[in-house]
Design a protein around this motif. Structure first.
Motif, PDB file in Angstrom:
ATOM      1  N   LYS A  38       0.853  -1.184   0.000  1.00  0.00           N
ATOM      2  CA  LYS A  38       0.000   0.000   0.000  1.00  0.00           C
ATOM      3  C   LYS A  38       0.888   1.232   0.000  1.00  0.00           C
ATOM      4  O   LYS A  38       1.735   1.389   0.881  1.00  0.00           O
ATOM      5  CB  LYS A  38      -0.927  -0.007   1.220  1.00  0.00           C
ATOM      6  N   VAL A  39       0.717   2.083  -1.007  1.00  0.00           N
ATOM      7  CA  VAL A  39       1.523   3.298  -1.154  1.00  0.00           C
ATOM      8  C   VAL A  39       0.598   4.499  -0.978  1.00  0.00           C
ATOM      9  O   VAL A  39      -0.381   4.652  -1.718  1.00  0.00           O
ATOM     10  CB  VAL A  39       2.210   3.345  -2.526  1.00  0.00           C
ATOM     11  N   THR A  40       0.908   5.341  -0.002  1.00  0.00           N
ATOM     12  CA  THR A  40       0.048   6.488   0.328  1.00  0.00           C
ATOM     13  C   THR A  40       0.817   7.786   0.157  1.00  0.00           C
ATOM     14  O   THR A  40       1.917   7.947   0.719  1.00  0.00           O
ATOM     15  CB  THR A  40      -0.471   6.385   1.772  1.00  0.00           C
ATOM     16  N   GLY A  54      -8.059  12.770  -9.808  1.00  0.00           N
ATOM     17  CA  GLY A  54      -9.003  11.744  -9.393  1.00  0.00           C
ATOM     18  C   GLY A  54      -9.233  11.703  -7.902  1.00  0.00           C
ATOM     19  O   GLY A  54     -10.167  11.051  -7.435  1.00  0.00           O
ATOM     20  N   GLY A  55      -8.385  12.392  -7.118  1.00  0.00           N
ATOM     21  CA  GLY A  55      -8.572  12.460  -5.682  1.00  0.00           C
ATOM     22  C   GLY A  55      -8.101  11.241  -4.909  1.00  0.00           C
ATOM     23  O   GLY A  55      -8.178  11.228  -3.681  1.00  0.00           O
ATOM     24  N   ASN A  56      -7.591  10.234  -5.586  1.00  0.00           N
ATOM     25  CA  ASN A  56      -7.165   9.008  -4.902  1.00  0.00           C
ATOM     26  C   ASN A  56      -5.667   9.067  -4.646  1.00  0.00           C
ATOM     27  O   ASN A  56      -4.864   9.020  -5.575  1.00  0.00           O
ATOM     28  CB  ASN A  56      -7.512   7.790  -5.754  1.00  0.00           C
ATOM     29  N   ASN A  57      -5.276   9.172  -3.386  1.00  0.00           N
ATOM     30  CA  ASN A  57      -3.858   9.292  -3.034  1.00  0.00           C
ATOM     31  C   ASN A  57      -3.276   7.975  -2.545  1.00  0.00           C
ATOM     32  O   ASN A  57      -2.213   7.955  -1.930  1.00  0.00           O
ATOM     33  CB  ASN A  57      -3.667  10.362  -1.959  1.00  0.00           C
ATOM     34  N   VAL A  58      -3.948   6.847  -2.815  1.00  0.00           N
ATOM     35  CA  VAL A  58      -3.487   5.539  -2.382  1.00  0.00           C
ATOM     36  C   VAL A  58      -3.362   4.623  -3.596  1.00  0.00           C
ATOM     37  O   VAL A  58      -4.247   4.582  -4.456  1.00  0.00           O
ATOM     38  CB  VAL A  58      -4.458   4.906  -1.352  1.00  0.00           C
ATOM     39  N   ARG A  59      -2.252   3.901  -3.682  1.00  0.00           N
ATOM     40  CA  ARG A  59      -2.042   2.906  -4.731  1.00  0.00           C
ATOM     41  C   ARG A  59      -1.719   1.574  -4.065  1.00  0.00           C
ATOM     42  O   ARG A  59      -1.119   1.540  -2.981  1.00  0.00           O
ATOM     43  CB  ARG A  59      -0.893   3.305  -5.662  1.00  0.00           C
TER      44      ARG A  59
END
Length: 386
Positions: A38-40, A54-59
């Motif tokens: 999990k990369v934040t 897209g507002g998503n800060n997690v990969r």
């Protein structure tokens, strides 16, 4: 962008490392074991006028043993207060992910196609199912690595030298080995079994001289990603796709328009008739072996650019190459291209629904389903037996 903080944890939440991006906006984290992570991105460390697209800060990337996984956070200017934000939830996120995976599938499919093209050409002219073809792919990458790292030659000229050396080795391999077996009247089944033994021998020789560790080319390892629409990738990936397409198109035109290409197609259709019409069958087969080995070497180099080099890299992709060749139609160059693209795209896109560990299973399932309805493959020809 400089100064952005990125935290990496395991899938279970155990901290791995926290890093800060450099002036080029790049960062790197070494992990001890493969798996899902999990990369934040800490959005509070971004400039006030920037936000994550897209507002998503997690990969949640999956890192495989010996491979490098790229994680990109695309930024965009922050909308002014009161300005409507684009709704990026739901289907938009899904289609962006599908577009990214399709791009990666095309890249993988073209690499498979390069390997499948050489394998298909050799099968078409000799009837040999060469299980040592994967080692030709590995050999190309290892030779380029030797010139790039060992002799300090920049990767592009090192790759050109490796392709030429591999082509010469392919020519010599047929002249000194396979050609002699054909003269002795060795059957195709026996030659196929010999190719399995040759693959094991070459693999162990490569391991002896190259080692069992994973290595990388000196050049183009870390590149800042660029974004084209919904697709984010390193520049080398775009260049690789262009080179792969160019080579495939040039080989296809050569087969259709040149004298040697026409002779190769004649030998593939009927070697005895081609010989009676004045074509030097052995010479044509050796040219095909040289071309097939050179193209396989290029496939290995391109594969080495997208992952680490290891002595089993050709063996790992060989099953997918056979799937591409069989799906497209054995012995057809354009069929190998079409089949390989189907396999590559399906492998990557299927991860939208299945775990990454099972993505190759889905591609082989497609192979089985297609062959149930079209046994000769997508572009193969029906043949009468008996």
């Amino acid at each position: 962008m400089n100064g952005a903080k990125i935290a990496v944890t395991t899938e279970g939440g155990q901290p791995v490392k926290e890093v800060t991006s450099n002036a080029q906006g790049t960062w790197d984290v070494q992990v001890d074991n493969p798996g899902k992570f999990k990369v934040t991105l800490d959005v509070s460390t971004l400039p006030q006028n920037a936000e994550v697209r897209g507002g998503n800060n997690v990969r949640t990337p999956t890192v495989y043993e010996g491979n490098c996984s790229t994680v990109l956070f695309a930024l965009q200017p922050k909308a002014a207060p009161g300005q409507a934000q684009e709704d990026t939830s739901g289907q938009t996120t899904f289609w962006e992910q599908a577009a990214q995976l399709t791009f990666e599938g095309v890249n993988l499919g073209l690499i498979i196609a390069l390997g499948a093209l050489g394998l298909s050409l050799i099968y078409g002219t000799t009837g040999l199912t060469n299980f040592a073809h994967g080692e030709l792919i590995t050999l190309g990458a290892v030779i380029a690595y030797a010139f790039n790292v060992g002799f300090g030659i920049q990767l592009i000229p090192a790759a050109i030298i490796a392709v030429i050396v591999a082509g010469a080795l392919g020519y010599g391999q047929d002249r000194l080995f396979w050609g002699q077996l054909r003269k002795r009247g060795t059957g195709t089944i026996a030659m196929m079994i010999i190719s399995i033994g040759l693959a094991i021998l070459l693999r162990n020789l490569i391991q002896f001289f190259f080692g069992a560790q994973n290595e990388s080319f000196v050049d183009y390892n870390t590149q800042a990603g660029i974004t084209v629409g919904p697709i984010s990738a390193a520049p080398k990936n775009f260049w690789a796709i262009g080179i792969e397409l160019l080579v495939l198109v040039v080989v296809g035109i050569a087969l259709m328009k040149t004298r040697t290409g026409k002779a190769a197609r004649a030998v593939a259709d009927n070697p005895a008739l081609a010989a009676s019409s004045g074509i030097n069958v052995d010479r044509v087969i050796r040219i095909i072996w040289a071309a097939g080995s050179a193209i396989a070497a290029l496939a290995g180099i391109m594969l080495g650019l997208s992952q680490s080099l290891k002595f089993t890299m050709g063996q790992d992709i060989l099953l997918l190459i056979f799937a591409g060749v069989t799906l497209g139609g054995l012995g057809t160059a354009f069929g190998a291209l079409v089949g390989s693209l189907v396999v590559g795209i399906f492998i990557q896109v299927s991860t939208l629904w299945v775990p990454p560990e099972l993505k190759s299973v889905g591609a082989l399932a497609v192979l089985i389903i297609v062959l149930l309805f079209r046994p000769q493959g997508i572009l193969g020809r029906r043949e009468r037996i008996g």
